[in-house]
Design a protein around this motif. Sequence first.
Motif, PDB file in Angstrom:
ATOM      1  N   LEU A  52       0.854  -1.189   0.000  1.00  0.00           N
ATOM      2  CA  LEU A  52       0.000   0.000   0.000  1.00  0.00           C
ATOM      3  C   LEU A  52       0.888   1.236   0.000  1.00  0.00           C
ATOM      4  N   ILE A  53       0.510   2.237  -0.798  1.00  0.00           N
ATOM      5  CA  ILE A  53       1.139   3.549  -0.722  1.00  0.00           C
ATOM      6  C   ILE A  53       0.128   4.499  -0.107  1.00  0.00           C
ATOM      7  N   LEU A  54       0.532   5.136   0.988  1.00  0.00           N
ATOM      8  CA  LEU A  54      -0.287   6.206   1.570  1.00  0.00           C
ATOM      9  C   LEU A  54       0.342   7.529   1.166  1.00  0.00           C
ATOM     10  N   SER A  80      -4.082  10.047   2.742  1.00  0.00           N
ATOM     11  CA  SER A  80      -4.196  10.051   4.203  1.00  0.00           C
ATOM     12  C   SER A  80      -3.936  11.452   4.734  1.00  0.00           C
ATOM     13  N   SER A  81      -4.910  12.001   5.436  1.00  0.00           N
ATOM     14  CA  SER A  81      -4.738  13.356   5.986  1.00  0.00           C
ATOM     15  C   SER A  81      -3.639  13.401   7.042  1.00  0.00           C
ATOM     16  N   HIS A  82      -3.306  12.239   7.642  1.00  0.00           N
ATOM     17  CA  HIS A  82      -2.225  12.228   8.637  1.00  0.00           C
ATOM     18  C   HIS A  82      -0.893  12.655   8.031  1.00  0.00           C
ATOM     19  N   LEU A  83      -0.769  12.484   6.708  1.00  0.00           N
ATOM     20  CA  LEU A  83       0.511  12.766   6.053  1.00  0.00           C
ATOM     21  C   LEU A  83       0.620  14.198   5.544  1.00  0.00           C
ATOM     22  N   ALA A  84      -0.433  14.985   5.713  1.00  0.00           N
ATOM     23  CA  ALA A  84      -0.342  16.410   5.356  1.00  0.00           C
ATOM     24  C   ALA A  84       0.663  17.086   6.292  1.00  0.00           C
ATOM     25  N   PRO A  85       1.223  18.243   5.891  1.00  0.00           N
ATOM     26  CA  PRO A  85       2.160  18.944   6.775  1.00  0.00           C
ATOM     27  C   PRO A  85       1.531  19.135   8.156  1.00  0.00           C
ATOM     28  N   GLY A  86       2.325  18.870   9.181  1.00  0.00           N
ATOM     29  CA  GLY A  86       1.824  19.031  10.544  1.00  0.00           C
ATOM     30  C   GLY A  86       1.106  17.814  11.103  1.00  0.00           C
ATOM     31  N   GLY A  87       0.942  16.774  10.279  1.00  0.00           N
ATOM     32  CA  GLY A  87       0.272  15.549  10.740  1.00  0.00           C
ATOM     33  C   GLY A  87       1.017  14.919  11.909  1.00  0.00           C
ATOM     34  N   LEU A 109       4.993   5.579   2.629  1.00  0.00           N
ATOM     35  CA  LEU A 109       4.308   6.846   2.929  1.00  0.00           C
ATOM     36  C   LEU A 109       4.945   7.942   2.089  1.00  0.00           C
ATOM     37  N   VAL A 110       4.135   8.709   1.376  1.00  0.00           N
ATOM     38  CA  VAL A 110       4.644   9.830   0.593  1.00  0.00           C
ATOM     39  C   VAL A 110       4.212  11.119   1.279  1.00  0.00           C
ATOM     40  N   THR A 118      11.266  13.517  11.048  1.00  0.00           N
ATOM     41  CA  THR A 118      10.910  13.604  12.471  1.00  0.00           C
ATOM     42  C   THR A 118      10.217  12.318  12.925  1.00  0.00           C
ATOM     43  N   TRP A 119       9.309  11.810  12.120  1.00  0.00           N
ATOM     44  CA  TRP A 119       8.643  10.541  12.439  1.00  0.00           C
ATOM     45  C   TRP A 119       9.686   9.419  12.512  1.00  0.00           C
ATOM     46  N   ALA A 120      10.592   9.390  11.532  1.00  0.00           N
ATOM     47  CA  ALA A 120      11.610   8.326  11.519  1.00  0.00           C
ATOM     48  C   ALA A 120      12.471   8.402  12.776  1.00  0.00           C
ATOM     49  N   GLU A 121      12.941   9.582  13.107  1.00  0.00           N
ATOM     50  CA  GLU A 121      13.786   9.716  14.301  1.00  0.00           C
ATOM     51  C   GLU A 121      13.016   9.293  15.548  1.00  0.00           C
TER      52      GLU A 121
END
Lengths: 165, 165
Positions: A52-54, A80-87, A109-110, A118-121
């Motif tokens: 899946l690509i989100l 996915s709205s979670h991936l918008a800036p600031g998600g 995730l794109v 930041t999520w990765a760290e």
Amino acid sequence: MSSIDLYLIRHGIAGEHGSYANDDERPLTAEGKQKTRQVAQRLHALTLRFDLILTSPLVRARQTADILLEAMLSQTVQVSSHLAPGGKLEEWLEWLQDGRSPDATTLALVGHEPNLSTWAETLVWGEARGALSLKKAGVIGLALPEQSLVGNSTLFWLTPPRFLR
Amino acid sequence: MSSIDLYLIRHGIAGEHGSYANDDERPLTAEGKQKTRQVAQRLHALTLRFDLILTSPLVRARQTADILLEAMLSQTVQVSSHLAPGGKLEEWLEWLQDGRSPDATTLALVGHEPNLSTWAETLVWGEARGALSLKKAGVIGLALPEQSLVGNSTLFWLTPPRFLR
């Protein structure tokens, strides 16, 4: 929850900030499309496939996800709205737990910076210090454990697009 | 001190632990040599060149460094005791400050785990948590700032050899 291979892919080069009235609508440039296609083709040659690509709902991210789809890296793209800036990572993790099909264990995730690095760290070290460099059309690869993902995931890949020619 | 691009390269696949009376003398296997050559050729194709390759004195590391040299990635290999198993980052940083030719600003280190990923994490986050996966013949790329390297370096590349085919 099963363990998951998570690929974080930053959108390609887009039109200049401020050049569109609505920043969400800035598209990829011709160069951005071309370089993103090169990256997608290389990922395909490396036999990567995503269940899946989100993608972030912003145009430059959706165009990037479409290029990944055209390169046959996945058969499915979801916005996915979670991936918008600031998600928020926490909200995306809730989706991962409760909203994802359990069969989807290799995910791409794109999205945008600084969110993705930041999520990765945070997944890897439990906090973010801005120590990862994720270029446009660059890729991060994380192995998420079955539980207690935050601070316990492993970084196995981080690459700028220039090393995916 | 000038900023430095630092590439940490783990030695290739070697003979089994315990198969040699002196572990320092375990050589690369035929498969290890072949895969390391593939990595070296790919690094060359990506136009990477090193002003200097420093290698651990152990046979499996020196053989790996020799393969990098044969692939024309550098003209110079030096053996460094700091890169032997158990070597201390602090002592290598002293060499970087005082022992290195100031012209050498793109460096490759060939060594062992867990040393290399521990050094990388320490340079990037100031401490090590075992969160980086560095496979045999894998590569880490770090951008070191001009000063206060520990905790202030940036990770720009981390790749397993399977993505360097």
